[in-house]
Design an enzyme around this catalytic site. Sequence first.
Site, PDB file in Angstrom:
ATOM      1  CB  ALA A 230      47.211  54.633  15.421  1.00  0.00           C
ATOM      2  CG  PHE A 299      51.749  50.291  19.901  1.00  0.00           C
ATOM      3  CD1 PHE A 299      52.464  50.918  18.890  1.00  0.00           C
ATOM      4  CD2 PHE A 299      52.164  49.031  20.302  1.00  0.00           C
ATOM      5  CE1 PHE A 299      53.559  50.312  18.294  1.00  0.00           C
ATOM      6  CE2 PHE A 299      53.254  48.408  19.713  1.00  0.00           C
ATOM      7  CZ  PHE A 299      53.963  49.059  18.711  1.00  0.00           C
ATOM      8  CD  GLU A 300      46.097  56.527  20.447  1.00  0.00           C
ATOM      9  OE1 GLU A 300      45.051  56.098  20.973  1.00  0.00           O
ATOM     10  OE2 GLU A 300      46.628  57.617  20.754  1.00  0.00           O
ATOM     11  CB  ILE A 301      45.254  49.076  21.880  1.00  0.00           C
ATOM     12  CG1 ILE A 301      44.550  49.564  23.150  1.00  0.00           C
ATOM     13  CG2 ILE A 301      46.769  49.116  22.062  1.00  0.00           C
ATOM     14  CD1 ILE A 301      44.784  48.669  24.355  1.00  0.00           C
TER      15      ILE A 301
END
Length: 423
Positions: A230, A299-301
């Site tokens: 995300a 940020f969701e990586i």
Amino acid sequence: MDSLSSHWIFLVFLACFPILILADAGFDPASVVTPINRDLYRTSADLMEEIEALVNRHPKKLSIETMESVNKGYEAQVAVVTYCRDRNEDDKSKFRILLTFGQHGRELITSELALRVLSILSEEEFLPKMDRKSMNNTLDKLIIKVVPMENLNGRKRVEAGDLCERRNGRGVDLNRNWSVDWGKKEKDYDPYEENPGSSPFSEPESQIMRKIALSFEPHLWVNVHSGMQALFMPYDHRNTTPDGASSAKMKALVNDLNYRHFQGHCMTGSGGGSVGYLAHGTATDYIYEIAKVPMAFTFEIYGDESAPVKDCFRMFNPTDQTTFKRVLNDWSAAFFTLFKFGPQLLGMANSNESVKLISMDDYLDGYLMSRRSRYGKKLEVFELGLQEIRSYFRLFLLSCVILMFMFCTRISKSKLQRPNASP
């Protein structure tokens, strides 16, 4: 029955026997816990030692300091790496970026990404197809502070075997310990996961991060997590994004990153409106609302949504080398795109390359793709509805253009027929 057939039957029995025993004993596959892959992931001590060695090899570009804070006998240390190509230049004249990784202990992959970004900044590693001259021109105008491991004490608890631990060394979720909407609890509030602490900024780690943010005054902030894919912007405690020009610029930037590097697979929008629950007392909401940073992101990586609930290492971190490398490569590239276009969007840099704006169709297609991968076939009807909405929207725009043309034509004719005024 010949001897060959008997041999194969015996081998099949041996292969199936352990499975039969486990099934008879009530074995639950969901109880399997994946251990930390030590071939891929460094320990916290090894990772910080490698970062310090990197800084020592590049003293003209990198520097490091360790900040400490204590609260009621609980002590925390946070290492901060600063990247600046020209130390003689005033920091305030450059575009300032603050990146923080490892806020939750179990998200090991985020600190590995911090090391990769620093290695590329120091030019010990390179991104494929990177135009070094163009990037160096961009980096000349930046000062970047990187916190590789915000929650060192929590990370140590994970390394000791508590693979699901996200909180700090005394059980507080650092991403619920900031002051914006602090302490509010939703119906699905989990006291283990979301303990906000005894008060806003009760935790030394949060105190240190607030001090860095307020003194450094960044133009751009990114809080890096894992658990899903995300690109979130404020707000976390509401299901809406902010109004105004800065919000529009943030949306343009995350849309560009999403399609340029992730083929539209990342969820985008506000954290509270996209992730499925509201979060109160988060760092990003404070950074945007109180510290007034123009661009603030979470940020969701990475995330493995097929992992059982208790298999936290697998849920939050790639477990194989191929995925591990892909995540680091893709997100490193995304960060350097962020470094290039962030200053441009805020009008603080000149560039011949403009930010790619995403069309409504592309945005909706990417939105649907990310939801479909998350929720399956339930969105097929929703997708058809949005296709109709897009069609009606196009017809509406076409009608507006035609009506405007007719209106302008009518005005022109009336002006031609009107008698001239007396001199």
